[in-house]
Design an enzyme around this catalytic site. Sequence first.
Site, PDB file in Angstrom:
ATOM      1  NE  ARG A  30      -3.473  -0.248   2.625  1.00 27.32           N
ATOM      2  CZ  ARG A  30      -4.228  -0.526   3.685  1.00 27.32           C
ATOM      3  NH1 ARG A  30      -4.461   0.411   4.594  1.00 27.32           N
ATOM      4  NH2 ARG A  30      -4.729  -1.732   3.863  1.00 27.32           N
ATOM      5  CG  HIS A  33      -6.751  -1.609  -5.533  1.00 25.55           C
ATOM      6  ND1 HIS A  33      -5.514  -1.922  -5.020  1.00 25.55           N
ATOM      7  CD2 HIS A  33      -7.214  -0.588  -4.776  1.00 25.55           C
ATOM      8  CE1 HIS A  33      -5.229  -1.110  -4.014  1.00 25.55           C
ATOM      9  NE2 HIS A  33      -6.251  -0.304  -3.851  1.00 25.55           N
ATOM     10  CE1 TYR A  91     -22.225  14.557 -13.998  1.00 26.07           C
ATOM     11  CE2 TYR A  91     -21.117  14.760 -11.883  1.00 26.07           C
ATOM     12  CZ  TYR A  91     -22.287  14.710 -12.621  1.00 26.07           C
ATOM     13  OH  TYR A  91     -23.490  14.805 -12.000  1.00 26.07           O
TER      14      TYR A  91
END
Length: 750
Positions: A40, A86, A130
């Site tokens: 991570r 993931h 968007y």
Amino acid sequence: MSKHVPPPSDGDGDRIIDEPLSEALSRRYLAYALSVITDRALPDVRDGLKPVQRRVLYAMREMRLNPDSAARKCAKVVGEVMGGYHPHGDQSIYDTLVRMAQDFSQRYMLVDGQGNFGNIDGDNAAAMRYTEAKLTEAATLLLDGIDENAVDFKPTYDGQDEEPVVLPTGFPHLLANGTTGIAVGMATSIPPHNAAELIDACLLLLDNREASTEDLMAHVQGPDFPTGGVVVEPRTSLLETYETGRGGIRLRARWDKEDTGRGTYQIVVTQIPYQVKKADLVEQLAGLIENKKAPLLGDVRDESAEDVRLVLEPKNRNVEPEVLMESLFKLSDLETRFSVNLNVLDAKGTPGVMGLKSILLAFLDHRREVLIRRARFRLDKIEARLHILDGLLIAYLNLDEVIRIVRYEDEPKAKLIETFGLTEIQADAILNTRLRQLARLEEMEIRREHAELAEERDGLLKLLDSEKQQWRLVGVGLKDVRAILGPDTLIGKRRTGFADAPLVDAEAAIEAMIVREPITVILSERGWIRAAKGKVEDPSELKFKEGDKLGFLVPAETTDKLLIFASDGRFFTIGCDKLPGARGHGEPLRLMIDLDDKTAIIDIFPFKAGQKRVIASKEGYGFILPEEECLSARKAGKQVLNVGAKGAAFAMPAAGDHLGVIGDNGKILIFPLAELPEMPRGKGVKLQTYREGGLRDAIVFNAEEGAAWIDPAGRTRIWPEWKDWLAKRAAAGKLAPKGFPTSKRFRPKG
């Protein structure tokens, strides 16, 4: 009373594991910590990517979102990454994608974003439904060769697919884009650099693997931040940072002076430090003006459009621009310090701090490994093709017999294998050949292709057998990438400059702007501070919050620096011009300095150049301290006196030749002040010996004038017999004389 029911059994024994709680917790926490570190927070030294970044890029490549293709909705990309690679929250994936598309966050953008991806003011990107995205050319350089067995793959989290362990990485991406991350017990902070400079340093290492960090820095000048700015860190400090992998880099905004006519000017800031939000910076500067903490700055305006343009107006035309900017660099985020911690995962997945040379060597080793694996992959392809071509050539040499076998034999494949000694693959290739390919020209084409592939095969075999040739080809590949990311390209041009910080006394200039006026500093027992103009004639008229009362009343001037001595042995410095007015109750002093509620304030007084003080702890140790050693610009103050558990006792002017001390046991000892050493900091020497308790109070006086004390009523009591208490330093002393205050103090506290 209910009967105890045993836990269910699965046939293989109990599912309950009996083990100590501490051992179970430590083992599970260690597993969690390792997971955070390796999966991570820390990047891989080879490709400079964290797992989530690598997965986003690989998923976009699998979606064929190449630079020359149409962009797709980010929601689609996030869904692919989350569903296949993931298994974490969609927001964390989208945040990663957004950051890789921000030209103010990444030196070399890996994602070409279309839509609102946030801005340098700190505004967030639009929702993923968007925005659209595709890969950039820099990202394709990281992925180049991934289909040619260049890197290892591992199963995805659900075992249904595979993902790359590391990307092939065509340029030193770890240092080129940098990264930050916080793991368990460790962190990483890597600034971005110029890719062309890094490649030049790699080419130097290919010529001379023994090159030093200083040699490499002839090419790698220092960080190259996406937002530009000016690095003012000394060269020696940069060298140490790149040598050890730890350090810090001072980064300033880039500014220019614009004449506005009639002898006036304005400062225009065109580049701000990396990771500083422009809107927050403007608000910070406006707050400095409002709180009168930047007396040289008159106004600030944000005239930015696509480019950064912050306009700073001086208080008046007499303010020098360099002095103004030096003062603002100290007070605001126009100057920041980027902490460097080159903590990465090596090729084996082990975390560690590396220097510049170690990182570049690890990258070069990775590139050589990628080159070898791609060469072997190509060699296998060539061998397979040559094998088929060998079979086809046999067929052309015996074309009539091949046609006969195919036409008349019941098992033509087996007959071909038996007759001509072919393999099954060669026989299939012959049987799959079309009639139109049986022409004479096709035979010539096969022979030509066979010759070319054989030549390429021999070249690959020589390459795999020659380490020198492998390194040469690594260099050739880096030079090709440099042509794409070089300094002559728009993306490769250096953005961050280097300069030496000018030696400007901004403090003196600021002090010169402050009107010199007498004030009285008022500090309450609960730590509320304010400054009243002039002299406070009657302290009893001062008002405080309910339950609070006067602690210290100190005459000073607005140009003074106020020194605050705390019980933990630290000194804090505050400009008297920055103190709040006396109309209200003031402000909590602990908000101005880093002082917790458990630490008491022993004394406050204005700084006087050249003055010395006797400073001591309640343990009975002390020394003489020049007041210049008390000054500190840090909010955390300056540790001067090393105190024990009992804390500090006093810091009084060394205005005399004798020192009298009294302990909690009521015994007084007087000795010459010359027996105390002068020190800038430390514990000091023993003043008085105690069996129980510690140092209570002290007094400094001149032997010619004699000693005295002040009683609780404020009356001065002459002490003609003080010489009877005269002895060597560190003695126990004698009990105080008759009539001495029961508080065991030479003067009332406060």
